[in-house]
Structures are given as structure tokens and as C-alpha cells.
Design an enzyme around this catalytic site. Structure first.
Site, PDB file in Angstrom:
ATOM      1  N   ARG A 182      -4.001  -6.925   1.944  1.00  0.00           N
ATOM      2  CA  ARG A 182      -5.008  -6.510   0.960  1.00  0.00           C
ATOM      3  C   ARG A 182      -4.321  -5.751  -0.172  1.00  0.00           C
ATOM      4  O   ARG A 182      -3.849  -4.635   0.015  1.00  0.00           O
ATOM      5  CB  ARG A 182      -6.074  -5.628   1.605  1.00  0.00           C
ATOM      6  N   ASP A 468     -10.824   6.570   5.698  1.00  0.00           N
ATOM      7  CA  ASP A 468      -9.998   6.110   4.587  1.00  0.00           C
ATOM      8  C   ASP A 468     -10.717   6.446   3.283  1.00  0.00           C
ATOM      9  O   ASP A 468     -11.675   7.230   3.278  1.00  0.00           O
ATOM     10  CB  ASP A 468      -9.664   4.621   4.712  1.00  0.00           C
TER      11      ASP A 468
END
Length: 567
Positions: A182, A468
Site C-alpha cells: 500500500r 494507526d
């Protein structure tokens, strides 16, 4: 300095610092490192520069369109399905067939591109490892370049890690997860690499360097002739998917590989994108392997999209789960859309981490994971995400028990009932109460995450959950929303309204709690005070910043030899 016999400098000898060999128009402002130089080769940088030059105007236009959409929403408009692309939504078309190498994606693990994490994730028993340059990584020069080195070694199968503290050497098993990568979102710059006098686009750096070095060995060892595989974040509109599709075609042409070799899953994590799912798949139809329900960023986006709508205030973040009507509708429509177009519909993140010192609490947490995964597989999802290797067995068990030997549910779970989902379903205001503990938790998690991010960690275990950037963003925007509109904390009988003064007291008290939890020594050495200033400023700003990490990024950019840089 080169010195003579007695320690004085040799006359006429000048030490020349090593530097990267760069093509014309490229300037590397990050620290020189011999390992990094193997990634930042002249030809690899030339490829990145070509991508930047070809697509920067398209990227700028897409970001301007985002600003225009935000202006409309702030003036009272609501996102919805585009009448102009109705023919795409109603048309009978499918994406390219799913490559056999990734037909089975029942459980995927995600994490940053740190060396030990890469090995453990590939060995975890998951079907896929999503190696993250985005929300789980603090994008310092060291983290980004070491991440590229780590992935190059992983694709080659040579990656090892010597943990001297544990006297243990980590290496890959014979069977490993398939690797997806990603890159960062369109909005993030890379301020350590300048191309034609301006910072490079972060995602083109991440994609370009990884693809250039790894496409050939990946296709041979992991992709069975396909690949590399990617996850694409933070898109709001199909025009952004079109840019990615063109990037992929450009990369395939450069590499001399077949069109459609590269495959990507798009994260539907921005509220406007839920109305563009068919259009996004249509743009990427030769390169798509599905969509993913990234629930945490989606909640963040709900607040951000409706920042000027005081009638759309969220309850406590812990109450905004998949049982909320707008969240369930989003998941159901995603499954129907993906399966109608012949690709994977991936479920959301299980953020729990093992609680090693409390077996009862650990089992209770695992039971929550099992229930969530059972909901996903019964709804028709083809796979799910986990943040920790310790969750993999529980997730695998649930999906295997309900899917048997089938690699996915693309043909079996059509979800025709979801065809009736409306714009109103997707925008329904979430229900629930707001309490002081919610404000406190947002503040405590937000400050601790930013402190970790500033010191190089983008994936942080807090209160038995892996946090996160997405969860930090929810904390920030929810606090901002509650302060701006003076919401009443109506769930604990206090009847208190949130104000800047109340928030300041909460910040002070939560900073004291953080210090007591982490210890005075760690608190002093960490960047908690700097993090507190950033988080407090963003929560009380008159206008909501688009991204927490854009502001904080200035604090971690170190340009050599000039020192810290402000973008």
C-alpha cells in the site's frame, strides 16, 4: 577529515561526501546510505521522475476537485450517486478474472514495512500480507527507504532479521503470504526527493521504486505471471482511480509486461467513494482485484465530510460499529458491487492484540473478533483483515468453517437484496450517546499516537488495540466536532457541554495520566509535549485540517545537509 601523522589536516585533501547518482531534474535531500543507494538507482529514479512529470497535472486537478467537493458539502450539499455515470452502475460488465495466485484471500494481515514485521507477517499463516507505506508507517526517510530495502529482500526470498536482544534469527518459511503493497495517498508529498524543483508525490515514489526493482522476481516467485499486487488508499472519486490505472499501464509498458498484469484492491475509506464504487472498478477493470471496507478511515471521513453539518454529530467512537445502519449499508453495497463485477469484497480490520497477562480478557477479545468475522463471512465478504499474527487462527477458523474449501464467495453471495440501498441508507445519522470518557479516550489515544508517529512508529499498541493514523484521525475530528458545536455529553448524566476550556482541562489531566502510565523516564524522552501541542491545536482550530499527518509531517522531514524543512 583526512589527517596527517600528527592529527593536522592534510593540505590540499578535501573529503567528498558520497551522494546518490541521480538523473537530470532529480534532487535527493535525504541522508545518504549505501543500502538506500541500491534502491535509489539512476534508472529507478528516472522511472519515478517520468511518472511524476506525466501525472502531476492530473493529480493536482484531482486534489482541486476534492477541495471543490468539500466546499459544496460545507455549504450544505450531500454526497450521492452521480447521474452522469448511471450507465456504468446499471451496465452489465465485469472486471478481468481474478489471478489464481490471489483467488483465496480469506485472511489478510496488515502492518508497516519494518524488517521483523515483514518476516512475521509473511510467516503468519495469513493468505496475504499488506505491507504498508501509508497509515501504519511514520514516513521518515529512514522508514521509507529501509522499507523498500526490506520488500526487495522479501520478494527475493532472502530477508532475515537478527534480533540480538532475543538471540534469535528470523527468516522466511517455505510457505508465505502473498505480498500486497500500500503506497501513500495522492495528497502526501515526499519532501526528501525533489523533481523539477518540487517535492515528489509520495505514492509515486512508493509505487515507482517498489515496482521498478521487484516486478520481475515477484511475477516469477509469487504472482504466477501476475503482479505485483497493491492496495490503493484514500480515493474519493473514480477520476483518481483513472490516474492509478494510467500509472499501471505506464509501468507495464516500461517493464514490457502484459497489460493487466498489475492488480490492485481499492480501499473504500472515504465517504464520497461509496457512491463511486462501480465507477472506480470500471476505471480499474483490467487491474482490479476488488474493494475493501476500511471502516476506521470511513468513520473519520464521515465526520470530515459533514464538518459543517451540526445535525450529523457522531456519538462516542466506540459506538460507531458495523451495526450502525450507515455502516452496514456501506458493507452490504460493497459486497454486492464487487461480486456483480467479479472481484473480491474484503472485510475490515480486527484491531485487537493478544492480552498475554490476562487469559480471561484475551478470550473475551478473541470472542469479539470471532463475532465480527462471522458477521463478515455471513454477509458475503471474501476475506478480512487482522492487525496481529495472534488473531490469524481465530479469523481463519471462522472463514473456513463458513466457506469450506471455496477460495471466495464471488459467485455464491450475490447480495441482490442490497440493490435497494439508497443514498439515505448510506448517509443515515449514527445513533448513540456521548460521554466524558469518550472525550478522554480520544484525547489520550490521539496524543500518544502522534507522539509515537513523531518518533518513527506509525502502528502503536494502545489499550489492547493496534492504533494507526485512521484511529488517531477519528479521535481528532470527533474532538474538533464536539468542541466546535458545543455538544452535550448526554450519556453519563453530567449534562456538560464540550468547550475549549473543558477540553484544555481534559488535555492537562490526560497528559498526567499518560505520564503515569508510561513512566516519567519514557515520558521525558518521548515527544509527548510536542504531540500534545499538535493534537490540541488541530482539535481547536477554527477550520478542520484535512489530515493530521500533513501538519505533523513537517516535524519529521530532515533534509541533508540543510536540517529540518518546512513544506
Amino acid at each position: 577529515m583526512d589527517t596527517g601523522t600528527y592529527g593536522y589536516p592534510k593540505q590540499g585533501v578535501k573529503k567528498i561526501d558520497p551522494s546518490y547518482d541521480v538523473p537530470e531534474g532529480v534532487d535527493i535531500r535525504g541522508r545518504y546510505d549505501e543500502e538506500f543507494a541500491k534502491i535509489l538507482t539512476k534508472d529507478a529514479l528516472k522511472f519515478v521522475a517520468e511518472l511524476q512529470r506525466e501525472f502531476r497535472s492530473h493529480i493536482r486537478y484531482a486534489l482541486e476537485c476534492r477541495k471543490e467537493a468539500k466546499r459544496r458539502y460545507n455549504e450544505g450539499a450531500l454526497p450521492g450517486f452521480d447521474p452522469a455515470t448511471r450507465y456504468i452502475r446499471e451496465g452489465e460488465w465485469v472486471c478481468a478474472p481474478v489471478p489464481p495466485a490471489v483467488a483465496d484471500r480469506k485472511v489478510e494481515i496488515t502492518g508497516p514495512v519494518e524488517r521483523k514485521m515483514v518476516i512475521n507477517a509473511l510467516n503468519s499463516g495469513a493468505k496475504v500480507f499488506m505491507a504498508d507505506f501509508e497509515d501504519a508507517l511514520s514516513p521518515s526517510w529512514e522508514n521509507l527507504m529501509r522499507g523498500q530495502v526490506n520488500l526487495k529482500d522479501a520478494v527475493a526470498g532472502t530477508i532475515t532479521f537478527n534480533d540480538k536482544a532475543r538471540n534469535k534469527v528470523y527468516k522466511l518459511n517455505d510457505q508465505t503470504a502473498k505480498l500486497f503493497v500500500r503506497p501513500r495517498g495522492w495528497h502526501l508529498p515526499e519532501a526528501h526527493i525533489f523533481i523539477d524543483g518540487e517535492p515528489a508525490t509520495g505514492c509515486l515514489v512508493d509505487f515507482g521504486l517498489y515496482f521498478y526493482h521487484n516486478h520481475a522476481p515477484f511475477r516469477q516467485t509469487q504472482g504466477a505471471g501476475f503482479g505485483p499486487f497493491f492496495y490503493l488508499p484514500k480515493m474519493e472519486h473514480s477520476r483518481e482511480a483513472k490516474i492509478w490505472n494510467n500509472v499501471f499501464e505506464r509501468a507495464e509498458k516500461m517493464a514490457g509486461i502484459e497489460r493487466g498484469s498489475i492488480r490492485a484492491t481499492v480501499l473504500i475509506e472515504k465517504l464520497p467513494a461509496v457512491f463511486q464504487m462501480n465507477e472506480i472498478l470500471h476505471e480499474l477493470r483490467d487491474h482490479s482485484v476488488g474493494l475493501n471496507c476500511d471502516r476506521w478511515d470511513y468513520i473519520f471521513s464521515y465526520v470530515k465530510t459533514f464538518q459543517a453539518h451540526p445535525d450529523r454529530l457522531l456519538p462516542d467512537r466506540v459506538l460507531v460499529g458495523m451495526s450502525q445502519h450507515f455502516m452496514k449499508s456501506y458493507s452490504d453495497l460493497l459486497i454486492r458491487t464487487c461480486h456483480r463485477r467479479g472481484v473480491h469484497a474484503m472485510g475490515g480490520m480486527a484491531a485487537q492484540i493478544p492480552i498475554r497477562d490476562d487469559p480471561a480478557a484475551n478470550e473475551a477479545a478473541l470472542e469479539l473478533v470471532r463475532k465480527d468475522k462471522l458477521r463478515e463471512v455471513k454477509a458475503g465478504h471474501d476475506g478480512t483483515w487482522a492487525a496481529h499474527p495472534g488473531l490469524i487462527p481465530a479469523c481463519v477458523e471462522v472463514f473456513n468453517n463458513n466457506m469450506g474449501n471455496a477460495p471466495n464467495q464471488i459467485k455464491d453471495a450475490k447480495r441482490d437484496d442490497a440493490a435497494s440501498i439508497t443514498e439515505e441508507d448510506l448517509l443515515q445519522i449514527p445513533r448513540g450517546v456521548r460521554i466524558m470518557d469518550g472525550l478522554r479516550l480520544n484525547t489520550r489515544v490521539g496524543i500518544q499516537y502522534v507522539a509515537a508517529w513523531l518518533t518513527g512508529s506509525g502502528s502503536v499498541p494502545l489499550y489492547n488495540l493496534m492504533e494507526d493514523a485512521a484511529t488517531a484521525e477519528i479521535s481528532r475530528v470527533q474532538n474538533w466536532q464536539w468542541i466546535k458545536y458545543g455538544v452535550e455529553l448526554d450519556g453519563d448524566g453530567l449534562g456538560v457541554r464540550v468547550s475549549k476550556e473543558l477540553f484544555s482541562r481534559v488535555v492537562e489531566e490526560e497528559m498526567a495520566r499518560i505520564e503515569s502510565e508510561v513512566g516519567k523516564d519514557k515520558f521525558k524522552k518521548g515527544m509527548y509535549k510536542e504531540a500534545c501541542k499538535i493534537f490540541k491545536r488541530q482539535c481547536t482550530a477554527p477550520t478542520l485540517d484535512d489530515f493530521l499527518t500533513l501538519d505533523a509531517y513537517n516535524y519529521i522531514v530532515i533534509q541533508h545537509p540543510k536540517g529540518p524543512a518546512k513544506l
